[in-house]
Design a protein around this motif. Structure first.
Motif, mmCIF file in Angstrom:
data_model
loop_
_atom_site.group_PDB
_atom_site.id
_atom_site.type_symbol
_atom_site.label_atom_id
_atom_site.label_comp_id
_atom_site.label_asym_id
_atom_site.label_seq_id
_atom_site.Cartn_x
_atom_site.Cartn_y
_atom_site.Cartn_z
ATOM 1 N N PHE A 267 84.841 67.324 34.984
ATOM 2 C CA PHE A 267 83.388 67.459 34.860
ATOM 3 C C PHE A 267 82.841 66.467 33.834
ATOM 4 N N ILE A 268 83.503 66.362 32.687
ATOM 5 C CA ILE A 268 83.050 65.444 31.633
ATOM 6 C C ILE A 268 83.118 63.997 32.118
ATOM 7 N N LEU A 269 84.168 63.672 32.847
ATOM 8 C CA LEU A 269 84.312 62.323 33.386
ATOM 9 C C LEU A 269 83.188 62.003 34.373
ATOM 10 N N CYS A 270 82.887 62.959 35.244
ATOM 11 C CA CYS A 270 81.790 62.759 36.205
ATOM 12 C C CYS A 270 80.461 62.603 35.489
ATOM 13 N N TRP A 271 80.257 63.423 34.435
ATOM 14 C CA TRP A 271 78.997 63.350 33.682
ATOM 15 C C TRP A 271 78.881 62.002 32.972
ATOM 16 N N ALA A 272 79.959 61.542 32.381
ATOM 17 C CA ALA A 272 79.944 60.251 31.678
ATOM 18 C C ALA A 272 79.664 59.108 32.651
ATOM 19 N N THR A 273 80.214 59.219 33.861
ATOM 20 C CA THR A 273 79.939 58.199 34.885
ATOM 21 C C THR A 273 78.464 58.216 35.264
ATOM 22 N N TRP A 274 77.908 59.416 35.407
ATOM 23 C CA TRP A 274 76.488 59.579 35.714
ATOM 24 C C TRP A 274 75.646 58.980 34.591
ATOM 25 N N LEU A 275 76.024 59.265 33.349
ATOM 26 C CA LEU A 275 75.293 58.750 32.191
ATOM 27 C C LEU A 275 75.272 57.224 32.174
ATOM 28 N N SER A 276 76.350 56.600 32.620
ATOM 29 C CA SER A 276 76.458 55.141 32.577
ATOM 30 C C SER A 276 75.411 54.441 33.450
ATOM 31 N N PHE A 277 74.832 55.170 34.389
ATOM 32 C CA PHE A 277 73.801 54.580 35.249
ATOM 33 C C PHE A 277 72.456 54.469 34.526
ATOM 34 N N PHE A 278 72.328 55.186 33.395
ATOM 35 C CA PHE A 278 71.071 55.155 32.643
ATOM 36 C C PHE A 278 71.271 54.250 31.430
ATOM 37 N N THR A 279 70.785 53.030 31.537
ATOM 38 C CA THR A 279 70.977 52.070 30.451
ATOM 39 C C THR A 279 69.643 51.752 29.773
ATOM 40 N N PRO A 280 69.673 51.438 28.465
ATOM 41 C CA PRO A 280 70.841 51.521 27.576
ATOM 42 C C PRO A 280 71.230 52.977 27.296
ATOM 43 N N VAL A 281 72.509 53.258 27.255
ATOM 44 C CA VAL A 281 73.022 54.626 27.147
ATOM 45 C C VAL A 281 72.572 55.308 25.853
ATOM 46 N N ILE A 282 72.629 54.580 24.739
ATOM 47 C CA ILE A 282 72.265 55.176 23.444
ATOM 48 C C ILE A 282 70.801 55.624 23.463
ATOM 49 N N ASP A 283 69.927 54.792 23.993
ATOM 50 C CA ASP A 283 68.509 55.151 24.069
ATOM 51 C C ASP A 283 68.299 56.375 24.961
ATOM 52 N N THR A 284 69.052 56.454 26.043
ATOM 53 C CA THR A 284 68.951 57.602 26.941
ATOM 54 C C THR A 284 69.320 58.886 26.213
ATOM 55 N N ILE A 285 70.403 58.827 25.437
ATOM 56 C CA ILE A 285 70.835 60.014 24.685
ATOM 57 C C ILE A 285 69.798 60.399 23.640
ATOM 58 N N LEU A 286 69.271 59.416 22.949
ATOM 59 C CA LEU A 286 68.281 59.701 21.897
ATOM 60 C C LEU A 286 66.977 60.246 22.489
ATOM 61 N N ASN A 287 66.580 59.723 23.642
ATOM 62 C CA ASN A 287 65.313 60.132 24.247
ATOM 63 C C ASN A 287 65.380 61.486 24.944
ATOM 64 N N SER A 288 66.532 61.800 25.536
ATOM 65 C CA SER A 288 66.603 62.996 26.376
ATOM 66 C C SER A 288 67.659 64.004 25.947
ATOM 67 N N GLY A 289 68.397 63.700 24.908
ATOM 68 C CA GLY A 289 69.483 64.581 24.480
ATOM 69 C C GLY A 289 69.055 65.993 24.124
ATOM 70 N N LEU A 290 67.829 66.149 23.616
ATOM 71 C CA LEU A 290 67.363 67.480 23.222
ATOM 72 C C LEU A 290 67.164 68.415 24.416
ATOM 73 N N PHE A 291 67.132 67.847 25.624
ATOM 74 C CA PHE A 291 67.002 68.700 26.803
ATOM 75 C C PHE A 291 68.251 69.543 27.041
ATOM 76 N N VAL A 292 69.332 69.230 26.332
ATOM 77 C CA VAL A 292 70.519 70.095 26.365
ATOM 78 C C VAL A 292 70.143 71.495 25.879
ATOM 79 N N LEU A 293 69.410 71.545 24.775
ATOM 80 C CA LEU A 293 68.985 72.826 24.208
ATOM 81 C C LEU A 293 68.053 73.566 25.158
#
Length: 286
Positions: A10-36
């Motif tokens: 599951f983590i591998l699939c998610w990381a592959t999915w994440l790689s399609f959203f570039t730049p990755v760091i900006d994606t995490i910073l912009n949308s990471g709070l949606f985890v909560l």
């Protein structure tokens, strides 16, 4: 071992999915709070039977999503969270309540209600049935009123129904309620689960049965929208789904444990407060 293997895949699939959203760091910073947001929404949805849309939609509105984006993204996240929650409740039923007379109608309630809910949702979608002008207000007042009724009802002990004749009558009522709930869900991404739980609780069925039914029917209903929700033309915000969707799986798995932790009366009180909150939020959105 199997759990760890599934988690790694599951983590591998998610990381592959994440790689399609570039730049990755900006994606995490912009949308990471949606985890909560995903975890909280799924916990409330799967421990009460009400859809997670009441958490998701206000948040998406606050960040500037369009109406179509809010509804589509909410449906997509619920496909993750409500599925995890429904599987958790189904396993609970199979392990603890298969021979329990108070749960004997669980399969029939879920199956027939889901068919009716899907029919209502797709009827509304195909004929492009517009919501009434005051849909938010009317649904809000409906939720608040029934929340107050259940809060009062939670103080009373209720005999749990096992009468088969009454269950047949309830199935007819549930089909009607589910069809209407499906229509409401097509407008708001929430509705059918809440309406089913309210009806079953007021009729005197086991509270946990009511919640499990609402969760399972909601999960099947939102998955029926998959051809639209996950299509190339979908209005869903997939960057948000990248974080909120998997997080909703965690919330969905935790929800049953939370629901089982409380007594029946506490659960009713929790649910009544939740749907009062639902009505208030809907009122605020209008």
């Amino acid at each position: 071992m199997k759990v760890w293997l599934a988690a790694m895949i599951f983590i591998l699939c998610w990381a592959t999915w994440l790689s399609f959203f570039t730049p990755v760091i900006d994606t995490i910073l912009n949308s990471g709070l949606f985890v909560l947001v995903g975890i909280i929404g799924a916990i409330f949805a799967n421990s009460t039977g009400a859809g997670g849309g009441v958490i998701f939609v206000p948040v998406f509105s606050a960040v500037g999503f369009s109406t179509e984006q809010m509804i589509s993204t909410s449906f997509a996240i619920q496909c993750f969270g409500m599925t995890a929650g429904s599987l958790s409740w189904i396993f609970h039923y199979r392990r603890h309540h298969r021979l329990d007379p108070t749960w004997i109608a669980f399969g029939r309630f879920c199956g027939l209600s889901a068919l009716a809910s899907i029919s209502g949702l797709w009827f509304s979608t195909l004929v492009q049935l517009p919501p009434p002008v005051s849909i938010h207000i009317s649904f809000s007042l409906f939720s608040i009123a029934l929340g107050l009724i259940i809060l009062t009802h939670s103080r009373k002990s209720t005999a749990q129904l096992t009468n088969h004749h009454k269950q047949h009558l309830d199935i007819i009522a549930l089909v009607i309620i589910s069809f209407i709930g499906g229509i409401v869900t097509s407008w708001l991404s929430v509705g059918v689960g809440e309406m089913l739980v309210i009806y079953l609780m007021l009729r005197g069925y086991c509270t946990k049965l009511a919640i499990a039914t609402g969760v399972v029917v909601s999960a099947i209903t939102v998955w029926s929208t998959a051809p639209i929700t996950f299509s190339a033309d979908s209005a869903a915000h997939f960057e948000t789904l990248l974080f909120a969707g998997p997080a909703a799986i965690i919330g969905g798995l935790l929800a049953k444990r939370i629901a089982l932790y409380f007594s029946i009366q506490k659960l009713k009180q929790f649910f009544s407060v939740w749907i009062i909150l639902t009505g208030t939020v809907m009122l605020g959105l209008h």
